[in-house]
Design an enzyme around this catalytic site. Structure first.
Site, PDB file in Angstrom:
ATOM      1  N   GLU A  90     -10.088  16.922  16.756  1.00 51.01           N
ATOM      2  CA  GLU A  90     -10.348  18.042  15.865  1.00 51.01           C
ATOM      3  C   GLU A  90      -9.058  18.780  15.495  1.00 51.01           C
ATOM      4  O   GLU A  90      -8.865  19.184  14.336  1.00 51.01           O
ATOM      5  CB  GLU A  90     -11.333  19.010  16.537  1.00 51.01           C
ATOM      6  CG  GLU A  90     -11.975  20.001  15.593  1.00 51.01           C
ATOM      7  CD  GLU A  90     -13.121  20.728  16.259  1.00 51.01           C
ATOM      8  OE1 GLU A  90     -14.274  20.538  15.838  1.00 51.01           O
ATOM      9  OE2 GLU A  90     -12.875  21.482  17.220  1.00 51.01           O
ATOM     10  N   GLU A 122      -7.283  16.692  13.023  1.00 49.88           N
ATOM     11  CA  GLU A 122      -7.984  16.780  11.737  1.00 49.88           C
ATOM     12  C   GLU A 122      -7.635  18.086  11.020  1.00 49.88           C
ATOM     13  O   GLU A 122      -7.392  18.090   9.804  1.00 49.88           O
ATOM     14  CB  GLU A 122      -9.494  16.686  11.962  1.00 49.88           C
ATOM     15  CG  GLU A 122     -10.294  16.693  10.670  1.00 49.88           C
ATOM     16  CD  GLU A 122     -11.793  16.648  10.898  1.00 49.88           C
ATOM     17  OE1 GLU A 122     -12.534  16.590   9.887  1.00 49.88           O
ATOM     18  OE2 GLU A 122     -12.242  16.685  12.063  1.00 49.88           O
ATOM     19  N   CYS A 164     -19.241  21.021  17.250  1.00 48.93           N
ATOM     20  CA  CYS A 164     -19.770  20.592  18.551  1.00 48.93           C
ATOM     21  C   CYS A 164     -21.078  21.283  18.927  1.00 48.93           C
ATOM     22  O   CYS A 164     -21.628  21.003  19.991  1.00 48.93           O
ATOM     23  CB  CYS A 164     -18.728  20.783  19.652  1.00 48.93           C
ATOM     24  SG  CYS A 164     -18.061  22.430  19.754  1.00 48.93           S
ATOM     25  N   SER A 182     -15.888  19.785  10.482  1.00 45.61           N
ATOM     26  CA  SER A 182     -15.119  18.718  11.104  1.00 45.61           C
ATOM     27  C   SER A 182     -16.009  17.494  11.245  1.00 45.61           C
ATOM     28  O   SER A 182     -17.209  17.611  11.524  1.00 45.61           O
ATOM     29  CB  SER A 182     -14.634  19.167  12.486  1.00 45.61           C
ATOM     30  OG  SER A 182     -14.182  18.056  13.238  1.00 45.61           O
ATOM     31  N   LYS A 237     -29.328  19.600  21.775  1.00 50.24           N
ATOM     32  CA  LYS A 237     -28.651  18.360  22.163  1.00 50.24           C
ATOM     33  C   LYS A 237     -29.629  17.190  22.206  1.00 50.24           C
ATOM     34  O   LYS A 237     -29.251  16.039  21.995  1.00 50.24           O
ATOM     35  CB  LYS A 237     -27.973  18.530  23.524  1.00 50.24           C
ATOM     36  CG  LYS A 237     -26.733  19.420  23.501  1.00 50.24           C
ATOM     37  CD  LYS A 237     -25.598  18.752  22.768  1.00 50.24           C
ATOM     38  CE  LYS A 237     -24.336  19.587  22.786  1.00 50.24           C
ATOM     39  NZ  LYS A 237     -23.268  18.989  21.953  1.00 50.24           N
ATOM     40  N   GLU A 242     -29.814  16.117  18.675  1.00 56.69           N
ATOM     41  CA  GLU A 242     -28.559  15.458  18.320  1.00 56.69           C
ATOM     42  C   GLU A 242     -28.514  14.028  18.845  1.00 56.69           C
ATOM     43  O   GLU A 242     -28.115  13.106  18.123  1.00 56.69           O
ATOM     44  CB  GLU A 242     -27.387  16.254  18.888  1.00 56.69           C
ATOM     45  CG  GLU A 242     -26.030  15.641  18.596  1.00 56.69           C
ATOM     46  CD  GLU A 242     -24.900  16.398  19.270  1.00 56.69           C
ATOM     47  OE1 GLU A 242     -23.912  16.711  18.596  1.00 56.69           O
ATOM     48  OE2 GLU A 242     -25.005  16.667  20.489  1.00 56.69           O
ATOM     49  N   GLU A 286     -27.737   8.226  13.227  1.00 57.70           N
ATOM     50  CA  GLU A 286     -26.348   7.785  13.060  1.00 57.70           C
ATOM     51  C   GLU A 286     -25.575   7.740  14.377  1.00 57.70           C
ATOM     52  O   GLU A 286     -24.432   7.263  14.408  1.00 57.70           O
ATOM     53  CB  GLU A 286     -25.618   8.695  12.057  1.00 57.70           C
ATOM     54  CG  GLU A 286     -25.448  10.139  12.485  1.00 57.70           C
ATOM     55  CD  GLU A 286     -26.596  11.035  12.049  1.00 57.70           C
ATOM     56  OE1 GLU A 286     -26.385  12.262  11.945  1.00 57.70           O
ATOM     57  OE2 GLU A 286     -27.703  10.505  11.799  1.00 57.70           O
ATOM     58  N   CYS A 297     -22.418  28.299  24.582  1.00 58.76           N
ATOM     59  CA  CYS A 297     -23.249  27.443  25.440  1.00 58.76           C
ATOM     60  C   CYS A 297     -23.731  28.172  26.693  1.00 58.76           C
ATOM     61  O   CYS A 297     -24.745  27.791  27.282  1.00 58.76           O
ATOM     62  CB  CYS A 297     -22.479  26.190  25.837  1.00 58.76           C
ATOM     63  SG  CYS A 297     -22.017  25.163  24.428  1.00 58.76           S
TER      64      CYS A 297
END
Length: 599
Positions: free
Chosen positions: A286, A289, A313, A333, A372, A375, A380, A529
């Site tokens: 990241e 990037e 994230c 990102s 999560k 996710e 994908e 979190c």
């Protein structure tokens, strides 16, 4: 004559005890400040006043009716009584009525022994329910999504509605109908998977009963552990180490990382690894990037490259962006979250190093977040050729597994994570707190472009810390190495938001062209979190502050505190990935996003 702005103090009494209060205080606030117990149910310190359950009723001298302590402001000379016969009888009747509406057996409920309604029934000696209880279910359990709804256990307290509206700004659920037909539901009677629910689980953390829970994966994980043909890997998120102790009645802010590792081995996992490893890897990808985007925009004049760049994230935030800001998906990102990076590498790099068939590897992650689970199931997320992460356990599910295994976690010795894909730095640990990803990225990015450590005491970038909803900071870039001279004298402008309503404020500024930030960190949950929807219940601002303290203490205690100094990360680039944003890392560690409708 000059006047001073001194706030007037009010004099009131509670149970004949003389007290002082500020104008605007409620009876409940004054009682709590003076350690006078008043039971509540619909009230939550994170949320606005509701006053709908009436469990907190009190007698006020001169008033004919009982008053709700949570929503009644104090006045000078007020006399309040919290435990008279009239009050106790009223509260017991209210609790009895709530229990009479409640369908289901406590012993089979996930919230058994951690249910506020159950606790109140015991506190007020409820031994029988004189009103007719439902003989059968009125509602089907909605269990196809990471957030499970059981409206037969709902007591209409509206905490879930309020947190979804006030803190998250999503409004996935609303009160519907009136009187005895009242219920909490999604618009048009759709389920959570058909509306803009981001699966963050904040509603679960505020629900006082078992009406909202996470979709349980413990049976599947036990089955994998017990299968001798499977090699079961578990990874633990950075925030888990600061919260898991609470599941065993240990005070918030207690760190038991080594005991947690031992407990996971005793449960039967074949390999116990740390998501901190891929959190450090995330910073490498990241951070590279971000710097690449800055070069393309500022030097090459590339109008297709999007700035500011948003962190990626937090899966609840990603889904929120896909629903509400699809025009800004290019600013995200492309990095997968540390959980998903770990899963992809477990089925490739780990499998090669351990000489295992990836088809026989089962990856389990322990996360602070119900999103999560969503996710991990995104179609994908299979760049390894297999599903990257097979099962996601919330912190609460892990606690149940430890108890089912008969393990007393506090009596265990401390052990270290296994050696491969396990070493993390202090920068990775602070991913668990809001501002942590930003601080970790700055520690690395600043050193890369200047050749010097960030100019803050002990590497602690305090400007990005704290639980404020939105934070901003700016860092002057001076004395840069040759490769980054084009940034000389520039000011790197950053912003951090936690809670999706706060994210909306930043996103609206970006969409309107009113923001000049370069990098924005967004976490879906209050406090990051540490306040995730899969964390121990209860949660509050005070609890989240203690958890954050534990996270930063662990960071300070580690020898290596910068992601680019992680020797295991250096090794994986050397022997497997090549370089950040390289061909292999782009295939395994990066992803794309999906524009989603409102329904």
């Amino acid at each position: 004559m000059a006047t001073t702005n001194v706030q007037t103090k009010l004099k009131i009494s509670i149970n004949d005890k003389e007290l002082q209060a500020h104008p605007g205080d409620t009876i409940l606030q004054v009682a709590e400040k003076n350690e006078i117990h008043i039971p509540t149910l619909c009230h939550h310190s994170d949320l606005c006043l509701s006053g709908v359950c009436r469990v907190c009723v009190c007698e006020v001298h001169g008033e004919r009716l009982l008053q709700t302590a949570c929503s009644t402001p104090v006045r000078d000379g007020m006399k309040v009584y919290t435990n008279t016969t009239k009050v106790r009888k009223a509260r017991k009747m209210i609790i009895e009525l709530l229990v009479s509406r409640h369908f289901g057996e406590c012993t089979t409920c996930k919230r058994n022994m951690n249910c506020e309604l159950q606790a109140l029934a015991e506190e007020y000696g409820l031994e029988e329910v004189r009103f007719d209880k439902p003989a059968e279910r009125r509602y089907e359990v909605e269990d196809q999504n990471p957030v499970v709804r059981d409206n037969d256990k709902c007591i209409l307290c509206r905490r879930c509605v309020n947190v979804c509206d006030e803190i998250q700004g999503v409004e996935a659920i609303k009160p519907m109908f009136r009187g005895s037909e009242s219920e909490i539901a999604c618009m048009y009677n759709l389920d959570l998977g058909e509306v803009t629910c981001v699966m963050c689980g904040q509603c679960i953390n505020r629900c006082p009963t078992g009406a909202l829970t996470e979709k349980d994966a413990t049976k599947e994980v036990w089955k994998a552990i017990e299968d001798p043909t499977k090699h079961v890997i578990v990874q633990t998120a950075p925030a888990i180490r600061a919260t898991v102790a609470e599941l065993f009645d240990i005070a918030p802010g207690s760190r038991i990382t080594g005991k947690l590792v031992t407990a996971l081995r005793k449960i039967g996992f074949d390999s116990v690894l740390d998501t901190d490893f891929t959190a450090d890897l995330t910073i490498m990808e990241e951070g590279t990037e971000l710097l690449t985007r800055l070069k393309k925009v500022l030097v090459d004049g590339d109008k297709e490259t999007k700035i500011p760049m948003f962190t990626s994230c937090s899966p609840g935030w990603i889904k929120f962006c896909e629903h509400y800001y699809p025009d800004l998906l290019g600013n995200l990102s492309t990095c997968k979250s540390p959980q998903q990076m770990f899963g992809a590498l477990a089925k490739t790099y780990y499998a090669e190093q351990m000489k295992l068939d990836p088809a026989n590897i089962v990856t389990v992650s322990v996360m602070p977040c119900t999103a999560k689970k969503f996710e991990a199931d995104r179609p994908e997320m299979n760049d390894s050729g297999y599903k990257d992460v097979d099962y996601v356990l919330t912190n609460r599910e892990l606690g149940r597994m430890i108890k089912q295994a008969g393990v007393n976690i506090m009596e265990l010795d401390e052990t270290d994570y296994d050696s491969l894909m396990a070493r993390g730095t202090g920068a990775a640990v602070i991913f668990g707190a809001t501002g942590g990803v930003m601080e970790a990225a700055l520690r690395t990015a600043y050193e890369i472009i200047t050749g010097r450590e960030v100019p803050f005491e002990n590497l602690n970038i305090t400007a990005v810390r704290g639980l404020d909803g939105v934070k901003e900071a700016a860092i002057k870039l001076e004395g840069l190495v040759d490769a980054w001279k084009f940034l000389e004298g520039a000011t790197l402008k950053i912003a951090i938001a936690n809670g999706l309503n706060n994210a909306r404020k930043l996103m609206d500024k970006v969409r309107a062209g009113e923001a000049d930030y370069h990098f924005i960190e967004i976490m879906a949950c209050p406090g990051g979190c540490l306040g995730g929807g899969g964390q121990p219940i209860p949660t509050s601002q005070a609890i989240r502050e203690k958890r954050a303290g534990a996270i930063y203490d662990e960071d300070m205690a580690l020898r290596v505190r910068k992601s680019h100094e992680n020797e295991d990360v250096k090794k994986i680039y050397e022997v497997y990935l090549g370089e950040p944003l390289g061909h292999k890392s782009h295939k395994l560690l990066h992803t794309h996003y999906t524009e989603r409708g409102r329904y």
